[in-house]
Design an enzyme around this catalytic site. Structure first.
Site, mmCIF file in Angstrom:
data_model
loop_
_atom_site.group_PDB
_atom_site.id
_atom_site.type_symbol
_atom_site.label_atom_id
_atom_site.label_comp_id
_atom_site.label_asym_id
_atom_site.label_seq_id
_atom_site.Cartn_x
_atom_site.Cartn_y
_atom_site.Cartn_z
ATOM 1 N N GLU A 177 22.771 3.739 37.102
ATOM 2 C CA GLU A 177 23.010 3.919 35.652
ATOM 3 C C GLU A 177 22.214 2.861 34.846
ATOM 4 O O GLU A 177 21.595 3.190 33.829
ATOM 5 C CB GLU A 177 24.510 3.788 35.408
ATOM 6 N N LYS A 200 30.455 3.494 44.123
ATOM 7 C CA LYS A 200 30.620 3.348 42.658
ATOM 8 C C LYS A 200 29.668 2.263 42.134
ATOM 9 O O LYS A 200 29.064 2.413 41.063
ATOM 10 C CB LYS A 200 32.079 2.992 42.334
ATOM 11 N N SER A 222 34.569 6.860 37.648
ATOM 12 C CA SER A 222 33.449 6.751 36.713
ATOM 13 C C SER A 222 33.569 7.758 35.577
ATOM 14 O O SER A 222 34.062 8.860 35.765
ATOM 15 C CB SER A 222 32.137 7.002 37.444
ATOM 16 N N HIS A 237 26.280 3.703 41.981
ATOM 17 C CA HIS A 237 26.246 4.579 40.796
ATOM 18 C C HIS A 237 25.928 3.744 39.556
ATOM 19 O O HIS A 237 25.074 4.101 38.743
ATOM 20 C CB HIS A 237 27.595 5.302 40.645
ATOM 21 N N ASN A 238 26.595 2.637 39.415
ATOM 22 C CA ASN A 238 26.386 1.798 38.234
ATOM 23 C C ASN A 238 24.995 1.180 38.215
ATOM 24 O O ASN A 238 24.375 1.073 37.156
ATOM 25 C CB ASN A 238 27.444 0.694 38.156
#
Ligand code: 2AM
Length: 501
Positions: A211, A204, A132, A207-208
């Site tokens: 985000e 991940k 990332s 995380h996105n």
């Protein structure tokens, strides 16, 4: 003098691949590189002749594999999906037992589970690593989320720890200032072993998703400052800069401040944001997060709202047409500007806490579903540098899990509980004002509904279950009987045909 064999290899020389390769070479590792189109490899190696570790270009996959020291470690950075499978299929016949393939692309975690299993059956090892931080992160320090066999991770660890973003051990702040050939020295690397098989790519993806939430919430704060207070972008930019000094200190707040202060390069007069078309794209990881939330039955409504906000933004023509037909309330805010700006700040912070609570709930459920053992404090820690959601706030999450590694929900941690308790009046005020004045604030409102639902000992689902029992004989449990005992009432014949729900 180049070594006879490279320390590591990388396949796929698009920008992310090139940048990650340069980052690896900057840390003194000799790296072999391969790209399907050979001209790209030749050009890349010719343009970067003096990296500390050295780049070795390979024209064929065979040459590439033979140039690596054993057990071979090779990073794939090609498009997620079919391209990744094609590269793996090409590599497999050339590899030997215990060689390690590392997929650094944005793979769907279930693909990573499948690939790891298939390669293990062939005696090969596979690591799916989230990378990332975009192009800049890849070049000077990404946040890295590796999943796979622990022994394989140990082989990769020296490289991954060297190239990861670094944060200050005491403050948790990212250490900036890396230059080509001169990486930053010291600091705590933003990488840690996440778990078996697809765990790294799963984290991940979360995380996105987080985000997506963070970005949309910031946009709602911007919309409310404009819609309720009529602030100009530059004024808002100054407010975001101020917020960046406090609890909201983060990369996304920082870049928002910069963007709002930016003038349009073409007209030189207008604010840049005012000339940008209001339709947002997406590549799908927010959607994956939301789909997975639905699949697992985990409430992550705020993250999903952020995805839907992008979807509705894409309906530009329809919205323009509807704006001429559908009327709002026409009510204006008349109170203090300072008080409302402070309230929007609190609404943003509380909504952010709920959105992260949802993301971590997803990881908590997924670990049971997929048999991982995730360390949530460490996960929050590796998000502190390199990645898009890097923020001072993550330190608070790490502290929360240090206090209680089995925390059921972030909201229950004393710090977050106290913060929301103190700020909720402002949060409620903002959500009410948004509704009264007709400014859409879907993630703020959804986060508040999440908070109010989660803190409700009794929800109206009693009535819902009664409805299900009425039209579908789905049975119900009673408040005065043990859980797991089901009852049914013989309702009168429904007037409409029976429908499943
Ligand atoms: P190319 O330069 O030959 O197109 C991002 O698209 C990267 O993935 C590029 O380096 C691209 O190589 C590579 N890529 C895409 N599809 C591929 C495939 N099927 N096999 C190998 N590399 C591929």
């Amino acid at each position: 003098m180049p070594k006879t064999h490279s320390d590591i290899g990388l396949i796929g020389l698009a920008v992310m691949g090139q940048n990650l390769a340069l980052n690896i070479a900057d840390h003194g590792f000799q790296i072999s590189v391969y790209n399907r189109t050979t001209e790209k490899t030749d050009k890349f190696v010719a343009e970067n002749p003096n990296t500390p570790g050295g780049l070795v270009g390979a024209k064929t996959l065979q040459e590439f594999v033979q140039s690596l020291s054993k057990p071979r470690k090779m990073v794939i950075l090609v498009q997620a999906g079919k391209a990744t499978d094609a590269v793996i299929d090409g590599l497999v016949p050339l590899l030997e037992k215990d060689d390690i393939i590392i997929d650094g692309g944005n793979a769907l975690w279930t693909d990573t589970i499948r690939r790891e299993k298939a390669l293990k059956e062939k005696g090969l090892r596979f690591i799916g690593s989230g990378v990332s931080g975009g192009e800049e992160g890849a070049r000077f320090g990404p946040s890295l989320m590796p999943g796979g066999e622990f022994a394989a991770w140990k082989e990769l660890k020296p490289v991954w720890e060297a190239i990861a973003a670094k944060v200050d051990g005491k403050t948790g702040k990212p250490i900036m200032g890396a230059q080509p050939g001169k990486p930053v020295k010291g600091g705590v690397p933003c990488t840690t072993y996440i778990g078996e098989n697809g765990a790294g790519h799963y984290v991940k993806m979360i995380h996105n998703g987080i985000e997506y939430g963070d970005m949309q919430m910031i946009c709602e704060a911007y919309a409310l400052m404009g819609g309720l207070l009529g602030l100009k972008p530059a004024e808002m930019g100054a407010i975001f800069s101020e917020w960046n000094q406090g609890a909201l200190d983060s990369f996304l707040i920082e870049i928002t401040a910069d963007i709002l202060k930016q003038k349009d390069p073409k007209t030189k007069k207008k604010a840049f944001v005012d000339v940008v078309l209001d339709t947002a794209g997406q590549k799908g990881t927010g959607k994956w997060t939301s789909t997975n939330a639905l699949d697992m039955g985990v409430p992550a409504p705020t993250i999903a709202e952020a995805v839907f906000a992008r979807c509705i933004s894409a309906l530009k023509d329809e919205r323009v047409a509807a704006s001429k037909i559908l009327k709002g309330p026409g009510k204006k805010y008349k109170g203090s500007k300072k008080a409302l700006v402070a309230a929007i700040h609190d609404a943003l912070y509380c909504s952010k806490i709920c959105s992260y609570a949802q993301g971590f709930q997803l990881m908590r459920t997924a670990q049971a579903e997929f048999g991982w053992k995730l360390n949530f404090g460490e996960i929050a820690q590796i998000f502190r540098g390199g990645c898009i959601i890097r923020a001072a706030f993550l330190q608070k999450i790490t502290e929360a899990y240090a206090r209680n590694p089995n925390l059921a929900n972030l909201l229950l941690d004393p710090y977050f509980n106290k913060t929301v308790k103190k700020a909720q009046e402002n949060w409620r005020k903002v959500v009410s004002l948004a509704a009264e004045c007709g400014v859409p604030a879907p993630t703020f409102a959804s986060a508040l509904a999440y908070y109010d639902s989660y803190r409700s000992a009794r929800l109206p689902a009693n009535l819902l279950q009664a409805q299900r029992d009425y039209f579908g004989a789905h049975t119900y449990e009673r408040v005065d009987q043990p859980r797991g005992k089901f009852f049914h009432i013989d309702w009168p014949e429904p007037s409409r045909p029976q429908i499943e729900a």
